[in-house]
Design a protein around this motif. Structure first.
Motif, mmCIF file in Angstrom:
data_model
loop_
_atom_site.group_PDB
_atom_site.id
_atom_site.type_symbol
_atom_site.label_atom_id
_atom_site.label_comp_id
_atom_site.label_asym_id
_atom_site.label_seq_id
_atom_site.Cartn_x
_atom_site.Cartn_y
_atom_site.Cartn_z
ATOM 1 N N VAL A 1 25.255 29.209 -12.936
ATOM 2 C CA VAL A 1 25.576 30.588 -13.020
ATOM 3 C C VAL A 1 26.186 30.581 -13.755
ATOM 4 O O VAL A 1 26.642 30.021 -14.606
ATOM 5 C CB VAL A 1 26.765 30.123 -11.310
ATOM 6 N N SER A 2 27.126 32.216 -13.672
ATOM 7 C CA SER A 2 27.805 32.502 -14.838
ATOM 8 C C SER A 2 29.366 32.730 -14.614
ATOM 9 O O SER A 2 29.734 32.711 -13.593
ATOM 10 C CB SER A 2 27.252 34.351 -14.694
ATOM 11 N N ALA A 3 29.992 33.247 -15.653
ATOM 12 C CA ALA A 3 31.847 33.457 -15.868
ATOM 13 C C ALA A 3 31.462 33.918 -14.797
ATOM 14 O O ALA A 3 31.129 35.391 -14.851
ATOM 15 C CB ALA A 3 32.277 33.277 -16.791
ATOM 16 N N PRO A 4 32.856 34.461 -13.409
ATOM 17 C CA PRO A 4 32.992 34.693 -12.705
ATOM 18 C C PRO A 4 34.633 36.044 -13.469
ATOM 19 O O PRO A 4 35.321 35.427 -14.314
ATOM 20 C CB PRO A 4 33.475 34.764 -10.829
ATOM 21 N N ARG A 5 34.740 37.467 -12.564
ATOM 22 C CA ARG A 5 36.256 37.402 -13.224
ATOM 23 C C ARG A 5 37.256 37.901 -11.903
ATOM 24 O O ARG A 5 36.480 37.370 -10.610
ATOM 25 C CB ARG A 5 35.928 38.796 -13.577
ATOM 26 N N ALA A 6 38.192 36.896 -12.196
ATOM 27 C CA ALA A 6 38.624 37.416 -10.222
ATOM 28 C C ALA A 6 39.035 39.040 -9.871
ATOM 29 O O ALA A 6 39.187 39.448 -10.596
ATOM 30 C CB ALA A 6 40.750 37.067 -10.640
ATOM 31 N N LEU A 7 39.088 38.846 -8.352
ATOM 32 C CA LEU A 7 39.070 39.429 -7.901
ATOM 33 C C LEU A 7 40.372 40.350 -7.931
ATOM 34 O O LEU A 7 41.401 39.968 -7.784
ATOM 35 C CB LEU A 7 38.552 39.827 -6.197
ATOM 36 N N GLU A 8 40.417 42.237 -7.602
ATOM 37 C CA GLU A 8 42.259 42.665 -7.900
ATOM 38 C C GLU A 8 42.155 42.701 -6.680
ATOM 39 O O GLU A 8 41.185 42.116 -5.764
ATOM 40 C CB GLU A 8 41.696 43.985 -9.055
ATOM 41 N N LEU A 9 43.589 42.374 -6.150
ATOM 42 C CA LEU A 9 43.722 42.176 -5.041
ATOM 43 C C LEU A 9 43.169 44.114 -4.135
ATOM 44 O O LEU A 9 42.763 43.555 -3.155
ATOM 45 C CB LEU A 9 45.366 42.682 -4.990
ATOM 46 N N SER A 10 43.780 45.222 -4.712
ATOM 47 C CA SER A 10 42.624 46.507 -4.387
ATOM 48 C C SER A 10 40.642 46.320 -3.932
ATOM 49 O O SER A 10 40.619 47.232 -3.058
ATOM 50 C CB SER A 10 43.080 47.437 -5.485
ATOM 51 N N GLU A 11 40.761 45.717 -4.796
ATOM 52 C CA GLU A 11 39.158 44.940 -4.036
ATOM 53 C C GLU A 11 38.967 44.804 -2.540
ATOM 54 O O GLU A 11 37.577 44.821 -2.161
ATOM 55 C CB GLU A 11 38.463 44.426 -5.182
ATOM 56 N N ILE A 12 39.664 43.769 -2.475
ATOM 57 C CA ILE A 12 39.435 42.641 -1.502
ATOM 58 C C ILE A 12 39.424 43.536 -0.215
ATOM 59 O O ILE A 12 38.464 43.463 0.960
ATOM 60 C CB ILE A 12 40.376 41.881 -0.673
ATOM 61 N N LYS A 13 39.924 45.031 -0.319
ATOM 62 C CA LYS A 13 39.852 45.712 1.058
ATOM 63 C C LYS A 13 38.484 45.926 1.251
ATOM 64 O O LYS A 13 37.866 46.357 2.717
ATOM 65 C CB LYS A 13 40.952 46.658 1.051
ATOM 66 N N GLN A 14 37.618 46.591 -0.100
ATOM 67 C CA GLN A 14 35.932 46.914 0.358
ATOM 68 C C GLN A 14 35.625 45.771 1.126
ATOM 69 O O GLN A 14 34.975 45.973 1.404
ATOM 70 C CB GLN A 14 35.824 46.931 -1.578
ATOM 71 N N ILE A 15 36.246 44.679 0.032
ATOM 72 C CA ILE A 15 35.202 43.185 0.788
ATOM 73 C C ILE A 15 35.129 43.338 2.370
ATOM 74 O O ILE A 15 34.475 43.323 3.166
ATOM 75 C CB ILE A 15 35.510 41.813 0.328
ATOM 76 N N LEU A 16 36.275 43.404 3.280
ATOM 77 C CA LEU A 16 36.295 43.043 4.125
ATOM 78 C C LEU A 16 35.825 44.243 4.858
ATOM 79 O O LEU A 16 35.228 43.971 6.408
ATOM 80 C CB LEU A 16 37.942 43.595 4.672
#
Length: 367
Positions: free
Chosen positions: A143-158
């Motif tokens: 797998v590829s190296a990930p980046r940490a989700l920004e706090l602001s991005e979590i709303k889009q995932i929800l």
């Protein structure tokens, strides 16, 4: 057939949905969606309809967004073409007398840049690479190296979870299961081995469980609570492990019980491996949850009979046995021989090793 084995073939009431038996077909990734649109089609409809005699079918992992994809040719449920493809599947299952839930999936860091839009990095709670592989055009690859989700991005995932839940209803599914296990996104957030965040989604057990609870709350905006469940795996997978799994999952299950969701689908031990992989009291988890408990991992007929008879499980899920035995319920009923799966056809391909496993015919079996 012994009276004891009868327990597997008693009806079960999952909310307002009557299941004819206690067997569940577990989610099985098969990598056969249409390349490009990543939609199921007639072959999938045949595959699931063949297995409609299970008490409940749970679909293969179905990504909620392009970002949520981790393997080649896994189906999504975020585009109109995907919804149409899944409608063909659910119609076929219902015509065959079955019931089917969609498993909603975001793989998080278990992905590859070639699968992400514009070659982006996969995302996770923290920038920690998973020690595992994915399945691509040329076979398995790191797998590829990930980046940490920004706090602001979590709303889009929800929002993506809510949209996928709505699409699952439009596609004709009877309910949904969120994939909160096997080292994927929700599991990554829950476990301290993969979550090193210091914001509202990291640190304490309550914070690490937050995304899972909020994803379920998003789904509950669309579905009746009895038609919503989640798959959990207290043991670590892909180095997404927790330092205190009993405390973590005791908390998580209590939160899920408070939400009133229909079921928890628990992988007891390491997925496909040792059932005692971690020191977790699964009986305590079962007793802490007032809804339906689906037991999973390494069960055979006799173990399933015992689990249901003694009250450990309401339902028992089978993966590989359903892969190669579309009529598993009837084979269990007659205590008949089972087909062996062909590992070479597990991932990718067409009908071979997918819809061509033989059904039981004129088998003289002892019950």
């Amino acid at each position: 057939m012994t009276a004891n084995a009868d327990v597997l073939f008693q009806p079960y009431q999952l909310g307002d949905l009557t299941l004819p038996n206690r067997l569940v077909m577990a989610p099985l990734t098969r990598n056969r969606a249409k390349p490009g649109p990543l939609a199921p089609y007639a072959l999938h409809a045949e595959y699931y309809a063949q297995r409609a005699s299970a008490g409940l079918l749970i679909s293969e992992g179905t990504q909620i967004s392009r970002q949520g994809q981790g393997y080649i040719n896994t189906p999504g449920i975020y585009s109109p073409e995907q919804v149409t493809g899944w409608r063909e599947v659910t119609d076929a299952v219902h015509k065959a007398g079955g019931r089917i839930f969609a498993q909603l999936w975001h793989v998080g860091r278990v992905s590859h840049v070639s699968l992400q839009e514009n070659g982006a990095s996969p995302v996770g709670p923290s920038a920690i690479s998973a020690k595992t592989k994915t399945f691509l055009e040329n076979g398995f690859a790191d797998v590829s190296a990930p980046r940490a989700l920004e706090l602001s991005e979590i709303k889009q995932i929800l929002r993506d979870y809510e949209n996928a839940a709505r699409n699952a209803k439009e596609a004709g599914f009877d309910g949904i299961e969120l994939h909160g296990a096997n080292g994927y996104l929700l599991d990554q957030f829950m476990k301290d081995g993969s979550n090193k965040r210091t914001d509202a989604y990291g640190g304490s057990i309550e914070n690490r469980a937050r995304l899972t609870v909020e994803a379920l709350e998003a789904a509950l905006k669309v579905w009746d609570k009895n038609r919503v469940g989640i798959r959990l795996a207290p043991a670590g997978v892909n180095d997404a492990a927790d330092s205190n799994p009993q405390a973590l999952f005791s908390h998580v299950v209590k939160r899920l019980d408070a939400l009133g969701i229909g079921f928890i689908h628990v992988i007891e031990g390491a997925t496909g491996g040792a059932r005692d992989a971690v020191d977790v009291d699964y009986v305590a988890l079962r007793e802490a949850f007032g809804g339906t408990y689906i037991a999973n991992n390494g069960y055979n007929r006799d173990m399933a009979v015992e689990a249901v008879a003694n009250g450990h499980a309401d339902l028992v899920a089978f993966g590989r046995l359903y892969l190669s035995n579309p009529d598993l319920a009837e084979r269990f009923r007659r205590n008949a021989p089972l087909n062996e799966p062909n590992r070479a056809t597990f991932y990718g391909g067409g009908a071979e090793g997918y819809t061509d496993y033989p059904f039981l015919e004129n088998v003289n079996a002892t019950a």
